[in-house]
Design a protein around this motif. Structure first.
Motif: not given
Length: 70
Positions: A21-24, A39, A41-42, A51, A56, A69
């Motif tokens: 998922q995003e932010k993973a 990370m 992002e989309k 990114s 990116k 993490h």
């Protein structure tokens, strides 16, 4: 669980699920960017924007893996 999710196993049993998922946090596993950590992002269709620092990159979803993490 969904296709693309990562799992952490402990003695053959699922200990933790890391969803795609995003932010993973992800690791690029193949291609010229193999080894890149960043990370997510989309997600768009079969590609993801990852990114890493100020850069990116657009990477195939088949070439990334969700990691824990640090």
């Amino acid at each position: 669980y969904r296709v693309g999710d990562s799992v952490i196993l402990d003695q053959g049993k699922i200990k933790k699920v890391l969803p795609l998922q995003e932010k993973a946090p992800v690791l690029v596993t193949r291609g010229k960017l193999a080894g890149l950590k960043g990370m997510l992002e989309k997600i768009e269709k079969k590609f993801a924007t990852v990114s890493s620092g100020k850069e990116k990159h657009i990477v195939s979803l088949n070439n990334i893996m969700v990691v824990e993490h640090e």
